[in-house]
Write a protein that holds these residues in place. Structure first.
Motif, mmCIF file in Angstrom:
data_model
loop_
_atom_site.group_PDB
_atom_site.id
_atom_site.type_symbol
_atom_site.label_atom_id
_atom_site.label_comp_id
_atom_site.label_asym_id
_atom_site.label_seq_id
_atom_site.Cartn_x
_atom_site.Cartn_y
_atom_site.Cartn_z
ATOM 1 N N UNK A 162 0.825 -1.326 -0.036
ATOM 2 C CA UNK A 162 -0.082 -0.013 -0.015
ATOM 3 C C UNK A 162 0.940 1.176 0.052
ATOM 4 N N UNK A 163 2.095 1.085 0.661
ATOM 5 C CA UNK A 163 2.904 2.399 0.874
ATOM 6 C C UNK A 163 3.557 2.731 -0.371
ATOM 7 N N UNK A 164 3.882 1.526 -1.103
ATOM 8 C CA UNK A 164 4.695 1.697 -2.415
ATOM 9 C C UNK A 164 3.616 2.083 -3.504
ATOM 10 N N UNK A 165 2.569 1.805 -3.578
ATOM 11 C CA UNK A 165 1.339 2.293 -4.420
ATOM 12 C C UNK A 165 1.240 3.632 -4.265
ATOM 13 N N UNK A 166 1.317 4.039 -2.865
ATOM 14 C CA UNK A 166 1.017 5.607 -2.623
ATOM 15 C C UNK A 166 2.149 6.493 -3.028
ATOM 16 N N UNK A 167 3.522 5.674 -3.295
ATOM 17 C CA UNK A 167 4.635 6.275 -3.514
ATOM 18 C C UNK A 167 5.236 7.136 -2.385
ATOM 19 N N UNK A 168 4.584 6.331 -1.052
ATOM 20 C CA UNK A 168 5.340 7.088 0.200
ATOM 21 C C UNK A 168 6.638 6.237 0.535
ATOM 22 N N UNK A 169 6.801 5.221 -0.157
ATOM 23 C CA UNK A 169 8.014 4.365 0.076
ATOM 24 C C UNK A 169 8.789 3.886 -1.244
ATOM 25 N N UNK A 170 9.980 3.795 -1.333
ATOM 26 C CA UNK A 170 10.453 3.120 -2.112
ATOM 27 C C UNK A 170 11.223 1.798 -1.635
ATOM 28 N N UNK A 171 10.650 0.682 -2.243
ATOM 29 C CA UNK A 171 11.079 -0.468 -1.840
ATOM 30 C C UNK A 171 12.263 -0.847 -2.498
ATOM 31 N N UNK A 172 13.483 -1.070 -1.845
ATOM 32 C CA UNK A 172 14.756 -1.253 -2.373
ATOM 33 C C UNK A 172 14.973 -2.801 -2.438
ATOM 34 N N UNK A 173 15.216 -3.501 -1.303
ATOM 35 C CA UNK A 173 15.902 -4.592 -1.211
ATOM 36 C C UNK A 173 15.171 -5.497 -0.158
ATOM 37 N N UNK A 174 15.533 -6.768 -0.468
ATOM 38 C CA UNK A 174 15.146 -7.900 0.833
ATOM 39 C C UNK A 174 16.757 -8.618 1.051
ATOM 40 N N UNK A 175 16.905 -8.577 2.661
ATOM 41 C CA UNK A 175 18.137 -9.401 2.923
ATOM 42 C C UNK A 175 17.980 -10.226 4.133
ATOM 43 N N UNK A 176 18.898 -11.070 4.461
ATOM 44 C CA UNK A 176 18.885 -11.745 5.643
ATOM 45 C C UNK A 176 20.288 -12.194 6.109
ATOM 46 N N UNK A 177 20.372 -12.707 7.013
ATOM 47 C CA UNK A 177 21.733 -12.906 7.637
ATOM 48 C C UNK A 177 21.770 -14.494 8.010
ATOM 49 N N UNK A 178 23.048 -14.858 7.807
ATOM 50 C CA UNK A 178 23.441 -16.351 8.120
ATOM 51 C C UNK A 178 23.927 -16.621 9.417
ATOM 52 N N UNK A 179 23.178 -17.693 9.982
ATOM 53 C CA UNK A 179 23.744 -18.136 11.357
ATOM 54 C C UNK A 179 24.820 -18.968 11.506
ATOM 55 N N UNK A 180 25.430 -19.487 10.387
ATOM 56 C CA UNK A 180 26.428 -20.579 10.352
ATOM 57 C C UNK A 180 27.485 -20.464 9.287
ATOM 58 N N UNK A 181 27.398 -19.050 8.639
ATOM 59 C CA UNK A 181 28.255 -18.913 7.614
ATOM 60 C C UNK A 181 29.665 -19.104 7.710
#
Length: 403
Positions: free
Chosen positions: A178-197
């Protein structure tokens, strides 16, 4: 690297802010501890990481004041060497980088719903969102400032620290849509972090990769197409090219310390040297004890040197009698207990090679010098904690021209 630094730190607080403050600190604590950060080593390490990253971009992590190396100087050196972005934990850390003139993308990923998201928006900081409440707080900042925010979703794929849980994730995607549709937010990325890298073949790495892919697919089902996705930390950057995705996020490797010591150093160069100058040399007769509790008794007539650094400065007391320094072209063992602001080393039969004012290197990266990994092994910890330990009266200086 050389022992003579050429540029004082600009960090506020316990560290000198200019040449005059640095000299005052040295006058007050002559020969006292200092960390010398080699910016050419930082650049070298970033280039190695770029090579391992392949087509993926490199985000250099400079949280915790650049792992105690200086976030601004390290950030500038890393960017000059080819890093594309910087990563920090708090908004305050990110804003400080902006105030230092850094214009590259900066991601901040550890904040709660009460954080100053308006400041992040004003400084064009990419905001890592780990809960629905944080997303709503970002929305409130957008409403109050009238400016759009740049948002990245952090998803929890198994580390079970911060990050959107599988329970909250669908709601976060719906509200973000909804925020992206409103142009209130730019959605840039998805990330996560490894436990056993740091265990490259651990099955949890593959499990987290699969969950990460599921999270990306779920976002796309909501019509949310991330500009990039990233998962790999230092060890994964160096050992798991299949986890590189669009960008890698190395931390400790930027500073020249191996994230998987048992696999070698990967050609990395330690950037920090922790050192102090000898303040006194004296003869000690056989049978005399050294330092508190006389835990070491001289087995023969010998000569010792006093080094003005102790546990208040980052020399761990549990290292007493268990570490060496590089001094006078050789390793010299600590004898007796480490005190709050000093410790003693035994010069043995080679005392003539050492003079008052000579530099004693506690850990560094030069030939023969003790390494941070040695301290870590003796303390049953990791090299990360060791380089974060110099503090208090320790003055930070820079060598090299990469910054």
């Amino acid at each position: 690297m050389g022992n003579t630094p050429d540029m004082p730190d600009s960090r506020p607080g316990d560290y000198p802010s200019n040449d005059r403050d640095a000299q005052r600190a040295l006058d007050a604590w002559p020969g006292g501890p200092e960390t010398v950060v080699d910016l050419d080593a930082i650049a070298h390490n970033v280039r190695i990481l770029r090579d391992h990253a392949g087509d993926a971009a490199v985000m250099a992590v400079v949280k915790a004041d650049g792992y105690n190396h200086g976030a601004v100087a390290v950030g500038k050196a890393a960017l000059a060497a080819g890093a594309a972005e910087l990563g920090v934990t708090s908004i305050d850390e990110a804003v400080a980088l902006r105030e230092a003139g850094i214009t590259a993308p900066i991601l901040s990923w550890l904040n709660d719903s009460s954080a100053d998201y308006a400041a992040a928006i004003a400084a064009d900081i990419e905001i890592g969102v780990s809960t629905v409440s944080q997303l709503r707080a970002v929305e409130a900042a957008v409403r109050s400032t009238g400016r759009a925010a740049t948002v990245t979703l952090k998803v929890d794929t198994g580390l079970n620290r911060n990050g959107l849980s599988t329970v909250e994730y669908p709601q976060a995607l719906a509200e973000l849509r909804a925020l992206v549709d409103e142009q209130a937010v730019r959605f840039r990325a998805i990330f996560s972090h490894l436990a056993c890298g740091d265990e490259p073949e651990h099955p949890t790495n593959d499990l987290q990769r699969d969950r990460f892919l599921d999270a990306i697919a779920a976002a796309k089902e909501h019509g949310l197409e991330p500009e990039l996705v990233h998962l790999a930390n230092s060890p994964a950057t160096l050992t798991r090219p299949d986890l590189a995705f669009d960008m890698v996020r190395p931390g400790i490797a930027v500073y020249g310390l191996s994230p998987v010591p048992e696999l070698g150093d990967f050609g990395l160069r330690p950037a920090m040297t922790f050192q102090a100058r000898v303040v006194q040399i004296k003869r000690v007769a056989a049978g005399e004890g050294i330092s508190y509790g006389h835990t070491w008794i001289a087995p023969r007539d010998t000569t010792v040197a006093l080094i003005p650094a102790g546990y208040a400065d980052g020399v761990f007391r549990p290292l007493s009698g268990r570490f060496e320094v590089w001094l006078g072209g050789a390793r010299r063992p600590n004898v007796g207990r480490v005190c709050m602001d000093q410790f003693v080393v035994d010069l043995g039969d080679n005392a003539a090679d050492v003079r008052e004012g000579d530099v004693a290197i506690m850990f560094g990266g030069g030939d023969g010098e003790p390494r941070a990994e040695e301290w870590a092994a003796r303390l049953d910890t990791i090299n990360y904690e060791v380089v974060c330990s110099p503090r208090g009266r320790s003055i930070r200086r820079y060598a090299g021209g990469a910054g």
